[in-house]
Write a protein that holds these residues in place. Structure first.
Motif, PDB file in Angstrom:
ATOM      1  N   GLY A  87       1.406  19.441 -10.837  1.00  0.00           N
ATOM      2  CA  GLY A  87       0.663  19.114  -9.622  1.00  0.00           C
ATOM      3  C   GLY A  87       1.340  18.176  -8.664  1.00  0.00           C
ATOM      4  O   GLY A  87       0.713  17.737  -7.689  1.00  0.00           O
ATOM      5  N   ALA A  88       2.621  17.856  -8.878  1.00  0.00           N
ATOM      6  CA  ALA A  88       3.321  16.965  -7.951  1.00  0.00           C
ATOM      7  C   ALA A  88       3.518  17.665  -6.612  1.00  0.00           C
ATOM      8  O   ALA A  88       4.041  18.777  -6.555  1.00  0.00           O
ATOM      9  CB  ALA A  88       4.672  16.551  -8.528  1.00  0.00           C
ATOM     10  N   ALA A 143      15.900  15.531 -13.781  1.00  0.00           N
ATOM     11  CA  ALA A 143      14.437  15.487 -13.734  1.00  0.00           C
ATOM     12  C   ALA A 143      13.894  16.907 -13.842  1.00  0.00           C
ATOM     13  O   ALA A 143      14.428  17.830 -13.222  1.00  0.00           O
ATOM     14  CB  ALA A 143      13.975  14.850 -12.429  1.00  0.00           C
ATOM     15  N   PRO A 144      12.842  17.125 -14.634  1.00  0.00           N
ATOM     16  CA  PRO A 144      12.302  18.476 -14.870  1.00  0.00           C
ATOM     17  C   PRO A 144      11.444  18.951 -13.693  1.00  0.00           C
ATOM     18  O   PRO A 144      10.215  18.862 -13.722  1.00  0.00           O
ATOM     19  CB  PRO A 144      11.488  18.300 -16.146  1.00  0.00           C
ATOM     20  CG  PRO A 144      11.016  16.877 -16.090  1.00  0.00           C
ATOM     21  CD  PRO A 144      12.128  16.104 -15.430  1.00  0.00           C
ATOM     22  N   LEU A 145      12.069  19.444 -12.652  1.00  0.00           N
ATOM     23  CA  LEU A 145      11.371  19.742 -11.403  1.00  0.00           C
ATOM     24  C   LEU A 145      10.288  20.794 -11.580  1.00  0.00           C
ATOM     25  O   LEU A 145       9.183  20.667 -11.032  1.00  0.00           O
ATOM     26  CB  LEU A 145      12.375  20.192 -10.345  1.00  0.00           C
ATOM     27  CG  LEU A 145      13.474  19.189  -9.984  1.00  0.00           C
ATOM     28  CD1 LEU A 145      14.305  19.713  -8.817  1.00  0.00           C
ATOM     29  CD2 LEU A 145      12.882  17.842  -9.637  1.00  0.00           C
ATOM     30  N   ALA A 146      10.585  21.865 -12.321  1.00  0.00           N
ATOM     31  CA  ALA A 146       9.595  22.934 -12.482  1.00  0.00           C
ATOM     32  C   ALA A 146       8.361  22.413 -13.208  1.00  0.00           C
ATOM     33  O   ALA A 146       7.223  22.727 -12.841  1.00  0.00           O
ATOM     34  CB  ALA A 146      10.203  24.110 -13.236  1.00  0.00           C
ATOM     35  N   ASP A 179      21.587  22.027 -10.604  1.00  0.00           N
ATOM     36  CA  ASP A 179      20.192  21.792 -10.209  1.00  0.00           C
ATOM     37  C   ASP A 179      19.737  22.688  -9.063  1.00  0.00           C
ATOM     38  O   ASP A 179      18.570  22.639  -8.669  1.00  0.00           O
ATOM     39  CB  ASP A 179      20.014  20.327  -9.776  1.00  0.00           C
ATOM     40  CG  ASP A 179      20.404  19.346 -10.863  1.00  0.00           C
ATOM     41  OD1 ASP A 179      19.845  19.446 -11.965  1.00  0.00           O
ATOM     42  OD2 ASP A 179      21.267  18.488 -10.599  1.00  0.00           O
ATOM     43  N   ASP A 180      20.642  23.490  -8.515  1.00  0.00           N
ATOM     44  CA  ASP A 180      20.331  24.229  -7.289  1.00  0.00           C
ATOM     45  C   ASP A 180      19.104  25.120  -7.415  1.00  0.00           C
ATOM     46  O   ASP A 180      18.243  25.139  -6.531  1.00  0.00           O
ATOM     47  CB  ASP A 180      21.529  25.071  -6.855  1.00  0.00           C
ATOM     48  CG  ASP A 180      22.610  24.236  -6.171  1.00  0.00           C
ATOM     49  OD1 ASP A 180      22.419  23.014  -6.060  1.00  0.00           O
ATOM     50  OD2 ASP A 180      23.637  24.811  -5.762  1.00  0.00           O
ATOM     51  N   ASP A 181      19.030  25.891  -8.502  1.00  0.00           N
ATOM     52  CA  ASP A 181      17.909  26.831  -8.647  1.00  0.00           C
ATOM     53  C   ASP A 181      16.579  26.085  -8.662  1.00  0.00           C
ATOM     54  O   ASP A 181      15.624  26.480  -7.982  1.00  0.00           O
ATOM     55  CB  ASP A 181      18.062  27.667  -9.921  1.00  0.00           C
ATOM     56  CG  ASP A 181      19.166  28.708  -9.813  1.00  0.00           C
ATOM     57  OD1 ASP A 181      19.614  28.973  -8.671  1.00  0.00           O
ATOM     58  OD2 ASP A 181      19.582  29.239 -10.856  1.00  0.00           O
ATOM     59  N   ALA A 182      16.513  24.997  -9.429  1.00  0.00           N
ATOM     60  CA  ALA A 182      15.259  24.245  -9.546  1.00  0.00           C
ATOM     61  C   ALA A 182      14.878  23.613  -8.214  1.00  0.00           C
ATOM     62  O   ALA A 182      13.706  23.638  -7.809  1.00  0.00           O
ATOM     63  CB  ALA A 182      15.385  23.178 -10.632  1.00  0.00           C
TER      64      ALA A 182
END
Length: 335
Positions: free
Chosen positions: A231-232, A222-225, A246-249
């Motif tokens: 706005g999430a 999932a594109p967290l950034a 995925d750790d950095d995101a």
């Protein structure tokens, strides 16, 4: 919602779907289990119109959809499928109103987000709405207006609730990477520009001005950034799908104030570990990220890994109760 708006998330809730077709029984289970963070259940076993795409299609304004053998297709006028979807949503809201008399607290409602809807709804030619940029814009605008009306209706029925809107976007990564298949199945639709995806999400998330928005995806990567920029206030993920990649995101999201709805309880029947074992993956993630254990209770809401529509009713009840117990374990023993 303004970044400075006060909102305290609770420690556990569900994702959305439940087994069976009895709205009153589902709402009774949810409100009885999550006394401070219930949600409006979805019951896809009832058939077309109660499924994920059909339920949200029924919320659209001045756009209508009907069931074809290949799936949901945009039509010219509201037919029986639209009417059925709206009738079932009304039945669910009746049950919610009945079991939340005098309730004051967080209450979550769910709908499909604009990009999963564009990937799941067909145009008249049988191709996904995703294939037509104009159709995507119209669909997002119709969804935004439909969500405004839906949120207003829930506020009217449960006036003491502080509403949380969850948008389900399991197809978002496929949309961004050009992996949504065409009607023939031999090709895929072109990837949508990330800036367009982000701007559309921002517009739809922006309809909920009185509370936070959660974006849920039980798909990998999932594109967290992007979701944070759109706005999430929170992201809802299956923790078992997270890897060191995925750790950095995840770390940036948490440190930036984004809440993690951690899916840790399996969504289908099977043995449940002890509550402490269920959140072990979250603790491991926290240690890997070097985050303070004390942040866990402030940052994490425990949920099932995905919806519970495929579970038995008995297991669904146990799974929801297990989320509450796991959240308590996380708060009492963060180390």
């Amino acid at each position: 919602m303004s970044e400075n708006s006060p909102f305290t998330f609770s420690a556990a809730t569900g994702v959305g779907s439940m087994p069976g077709g009895d709205a009153r029984e589902a709402v009774k289970t949810v409100t009885g289990t999550f006394e401070d963070f219930p949600f409006l259940p979805e019951l896809p076993a009832r058939g077309p119109g109660a499924d994920m795409i059909g339920r949200t299609a029924g919320m659209l304004v001045e756009l209508y959809a009907r069931v074809e053998p290949s799936g949901w297709r945009i039509g010219d006028r509201p037919g029986r499928d639209t009417k059925r979807a709206r009738s079932w949503l009304g039945e669910d809201l009746d049950a919610l109103e009945e079991f939340t008399q005098g309730y004051e607290g967080a209450l979550k409602v769910q709908a499909v987000g604009p990009w999963t809807l564009a990937a799941g709804l067909e145009l008249r030619n049988g191709e996904a709405a995703l294939s037509d940029p104009g159709a995507c814009r119209d669909l997002a605008a119709s969804l935004a207006e439909g969500l405004r009306l839906h949120l207003a209706e829930v506020r009217r029925r449960v006036p003491g609730a502080r509403l949380v809107l969850q948008l389900d976007e399991p197809s978002l990564t496929a949309v961004l990477r050009g992996r949504v298949r065409t009607a023939s199945g031999y090709r895929t639709h072109r990837a949508v520009d990330r800036q367009i995806v982000e701007a559309t999400l921002r517009d739809v998330l922006g309809v909920h001005t009185e509370g936070p928005v959660v974006v849920h995806s039980c798909a990998p990567d999932a594109p967290l950034a992007l979701l944070r920029r759109a706005g999430a206030a929170a992201v809802s993920l299956d923790v078992s799908l997270l890897t060191e990649r995925d750790d950095d995101a995840v770390g940036e999201a948490v440190e930036g104030g984004t809440r993690l709805f951690a899916g840790v309880v399996p969504g289908t029947d099977g043995p449940l570990s002890d509550p402490a074992g269920s959140v072990m993956g979250v603790r491991t993630l926290w240690r890997r990220l070097g985050l303070e254990p004390g942040l866990l209770a402030e940052t994490v809401t425990v949920t099932p890994a995905c919806g519970l529509a495929g579970a038995s009713p008995a297991y669904a009840r146990r799974a929801l109760a297990h989320c509450v117990q796991a959240a308590r374990s996380l708060a009492d023993n963060p180390e």
